[in-house]
Design a protein around this motif. Structure first.
Motif, PDB file in Angstrom:
ATOM      1  N   ILE A  91       0.825  -1.210   0.000  1.00  0.00           N
ATOM      2  CA  ILE A  91       0.000   0.000   0.000  1.00  0.00           C
ATOM      3  C   ILE A  91       0.859   1.260   0.000  1.00  0.00           C
ATOM      4  N   ALA A  92       1.984   1.203   0.713  1.00  0.00           N
ATOM      5  CA  ALA A  92       2.856   2.369   0.853  1.00  0.00           C
ATOM      6  C   ALA A  92       3.464   2.830  -0.473  1.00  0.00           C
ATOM      7  N   LYS A  93       3.360   2.014  -1.511  1.00  0.00           N
ATOM      8  CA  LYS A  93       3.890   2.377  -2.823  1.00  0.00           C
ATOM      9  C   LYS A  93       2.910   3.227  -3.630  1.00  0.00           C
ATOM     10  N   ASP A  94       1.672   3.291  -3.172  1.00  0.00           N
ATOM     11  CA  ASP A  94       0.632   4.021  -3.893  1.00  0.00           C
ATOM     12  C   ASP A  94       0.760   5.530  -3.646  1.00  0.00           C
ATOM     13  N   VAL A  95       0.933   6.289  -4.689  1.00  0.00           N
ATOM     14  CA  VAL A  95       1.144   7.737  -4.583  1.00  0.00           C
ATOM     15  C   VAL A  95      -0.003   8.445  -3.874  1.00  0.00           C
ATOM     16  N   LYS A  96      -1.237   8.131  -4.241  1.00  0.00           N
ATOM     17  CA  LYS A  96      -2.395   8.809  -3.659  1.00  0.00           C
ATOM     18  C   LYS A  96      -2.546   8.492  -2.167  1.00  0.00           C
ATOM     19  N   ILE A  97      -2.289   7.242  -1.811  1.00  0.00           N
ATOM     20  CA  ILE A  97      -2.394   6.853  -0.408  1.00  0.00           C
ATOM     21  C   ILE A  97      -1.294   7.531   0.404  1.00  0.00           C
ATOM     22  N   ARG A  98      -0.096   7.605  -0.157  1.00  0.00           N
ATOM     23  CA  ARG A  98       1.008   8.259   0.551  1.00  0.00           C
ATOM     24  C   ARG A  98       0.701   9.738   0.772  1.00  0.00           C
ATOM     25  N   LYS A  99       0.002  10.358  -0.187  1.00  0.00           N
ATOM     26  CA  LYS A  99      -0.350  11.784  -0.038  1.00  0.00           C
ATOM     27  C   LYS A  99      -1.289  11.965   1.143  1.00  0.00           C
ATOM     28  N   LEU A 100      -2.267  11.075   1.299  1.00  0.00           N
ATOM     29  CA  LEU A 100      -3.194  11.159   2.414  1.00  0.00           C
ATOM     30  C   LEU A 100      -2.471  10.940   3.740  1.00  0.00           C
ATOM     31  N   ALA A 101      -1.591   9.947   3.766  1.00  0.00           N
ATOM     32  CA  ALA A 101      -0.823   9.659   4.980  1.00  0.00           C
ATOM     33  C   ALA A 101       0.138  10.807   5.280  1.00  0.00           C
ATOM     34  N   HIS A 102       0.715  11.370   4.230  1.00  0.00           N
ATOM     35  CA  HIS A 102       1.664  12.484   4.361  1.00  0.00           C
ATOM     36  C   HIS A 102       1.004  13.668   5.061  1.00  0.00           C
ATOM     37  N   ASP A 103      -0.187  14.020   4.641  1.00  0.00           N
ATOM     38  CA  ASP A 103      -0.898  15.155   5.233  1.00  0.00           C
ATOM     39  C   ASP A 103      -1.159  14.924   6.722  1.00  0.00           C
ATOM     40  N   PHE A 104      -1.510  13.708   7.085  1.00  0.00           N
ATOM     41  CA  PHE A 104      -1.774  13.374   8.489  1.00  0.00           C
ATOM     42  C   PHE A 104      -0.482  13.477   9.305  1.00  0.00           C
ATOM     43  N   GLN A 105       0.624  13.002   8.740  1.00  0.00           N
ATOM     44  CA  GLN A 105       1.909  13.050   9.433  1.00  0.00           C
ATOM     45  C   GLN A 105       2.400  14.479   9.623  1.00  0.00           C
ATOM     46  N   ILE A 106       2.220  15.307   8.599  1.00  0.00           N
ATOM     47  CA  ILE A 106       2.640  16.705   8.679  1.00  0.00           C
ATOM     48  C   ILE A 106       1.890  17.417   9.815  1.00  0.00           C
ATOM     49  N   LYS A 107       0.609  17.134   9.912  1.00  0.00           N
ATOM     50  CA  LYS A 107      -0.204  17.733  10.973  1.00  0.00           C
ATOM     51  C   LYS A 107       0.330  17.340  12.344  1.00  0.00           C
ATOM     52  N   CYS A 108       0.663  16.064  12.505  1.00  0.00           N
ATOM     53  CA  CYS A 108       1.185  15.579  13.788  1.00  0.00           C
ATOM     54  C   CYS A 108       2.563  16.171  14.086  1.00  0.00           C
ATOM     55  N   ALA A 109       3.386  16.308  13.046  1.00  0.00           N
ATOM     56  CA  ALA A 109       4.750  16.797  13.216  1.00  0.00           C
ATOM     57  C   ALA A 109       4.811  18.269  13.598  1.00  0.00           C
ATOM     58  N   TYR A 110       4.006  19.081  12.934  1.00  0.00           N
ATOM     59  CA  TYR A 110       4.115  20.525  13.119  1.00  0.00           C
ATOM     60  C   TYR A 110       3.007  21.147  13.962  1.00  0.00           C
ATOM     61  N   ASN A 111       1.979  20.364  14.276  1.00  0.00           N
ATOM     62  CA  ASN A 111       0.909  20.880  15.133  1.00  0.00           C
ATOM     63  C   ASN A 111       0.515  19.859  16.195  1.00  0.00           C
ATOM     64  N   PRO A 112       1.484  19.473  17.044  1.00  0.00           N
ATOM     65  CA  PRO A 112       1.157  18.504  18.100  1.00  0.00           C
ATOM     66  C   PRO A 112       0.253  19.155  19.145  1.00  0.00           C
ATOM     67  N   PRO A 113      -0.487  18.374  19.909  1.00  0.00           N
ATOM     68  CA  PRO A 113      -1.317  18.932  20.978  1.00  0.00           C
ATOM     69  C   PRO A 113      -0.501  19.847  21.880  1.00  0.00           C
ATOM     70  N   LYS A 114      -1.103  20.906  22.396  1.00  0.00           N
ATOM     71  CA  LYS A 114      -0.394  21.936  23.155  1.00  0.00           C
ATOM     72  C   LYS A 114       0.302  21.435  24.417  1.00  0.00           C
ATOM     73  N   LYS A 115      -0.160  20.307  24.948  1.00  0.00           N
ATOM     74  CA  LYS A 115       0.455  19.799  26.185  1.00  0.00           C
ATOM     75  C   LYS A 115       1.851  19.218  25.952  1.00  0.00           C
ATOM     76  N   TYR A 116       2.223  19.041  24.672  1.00  0.00           N
ATOM     77  CA  TYR A 116       3.533  18.488  24.350  1.00  0.00           C
ATOM     78  C   TYR A 116       4.520  19.584  23.947  1.00  0.00           C
ATOM     79  N   LYS A 117       5.805  19.296  24.112  1.00  0.00           N
ATOM     80  CA  LYS A 117       6.852  20.256  23.788  1.00  0.00           C
ATOM     81  C   LYS A 117       7.405  20.062  22.373  1.00  0.00           C
ATOM     82  N   GLY A 118       6.752  19.217  21.622  1.00  0.00           N
ATOM     83  CA  GLY A 118       7.199  18.957  20.268  1.00  0.00           C
ATOM     84  C   GLY A 118       6.701  17.611  19.807  1.00  0.00           C
TER      85      GLY A 118
END
Length: 219
Positions: A91-118
């Motif tokens: 599944i990880a080879k599929d471009v469209k699926i990776r784009k959806l997963a990518h967006d979710f990861q970016i959100k977690c990476a750069y906008n973590p819940p406020k209680k965390y320091k990163g």
């Protein structure tokens, strides 16, 4: 590697399957109060959905599931099965699926819940694709035999009927898929710290990582 200056600390980890990256990421998360995401679990979650819903598994279905994805969904023990892991690698080879997963990861990476320091994220393409500007980038590795034994023990605890040789074959197959795929392959980069977990306990491996991080954070 640049010094830690940002308000939110970002740690990126790449590794082949069962190298211990998830364990180290959790220890880093706990020690530095960082939000943790195992990015591989996203693909495993989708793989499990594909196995359960083969006829419904299309991009509309995937998009709907990604929009409602919760962190609790990624803690399902069924995600550890060998079948799910193999399917996830495909599944990880599929471009469209990776784009959806990518967006979710970016959100977690750069906008973590406020209680965390990163945030700290581990996966296959985190250091150069998801978090290219991370404060720390690690590549954790071990031999295929060592990784297969670790995964075999995990599966046996879950009462899975599988042999060590079957797990080793699966690990090697996944390695080939992860390293050879054209889209976001697993790879070493010059700005990663290489950490071998081959003959290390979980604690000793973490202390190596902590020493590197503390030296730069406190500089």
């Amino acid at each position: 590697m640049k010094k830690y200056k940002k308000k939110n600390l970002q740690v990126a980890i790449d590794s082949p399957a069962a190298a211990g990256a998830g364990t180290q990421a959790r220890l880093i998360s706990k020690n530095y109060n960082l939000f943790y995401l195992d990015s591989g679990k996203i693909y495993r979650h989708l793989a499990l959905l594909k196995i359960k819903n083969p006829k419904r598994f299309n991009y509309t279905f995937i998009l709907k599931k990604m929009k409602s994805l919760k962190m609790s969904d990624l803690r399902n023990e069924k995600l550890l099965s060998d079948e799910v892991g193999t399917t996830a690698s495909v599944i990880a080879k599929d471009v469209k699926i990776r784009k959806l997963a990518h967006d979710f990861q970016i959100k977690c990476a750069y906008n973590p819940p406020k209680k965390y320091k990163g945030s700290v994220i581990d996966g296959r393409d985190i250091t150069y694709n998801i978090m290219p500007n991370a404060d720390f980038k690690f590549f954790i590795t071990a031999s295929a035999k060592t990784r297969a034994l670790r995964r075999y023990k995990e599966l046996k605890k879950l009462n899975k009927a599988i042999s060590l040789n079957e797990v080793l074959k699966s690990i090697k197959k996944r390695d080939k898929s992860d390293y050879d795929r054209k889209i976001s392959p697993l790879k070493r980069t010059k700005d990663q710290y290489l950490i071998s977990s081959e003959n290390e306990s979980k604690r000793s491996c973490f202390l190596k990582i902590k020493k590197i991080m503390d030296r730069i954070i406190k500089a």
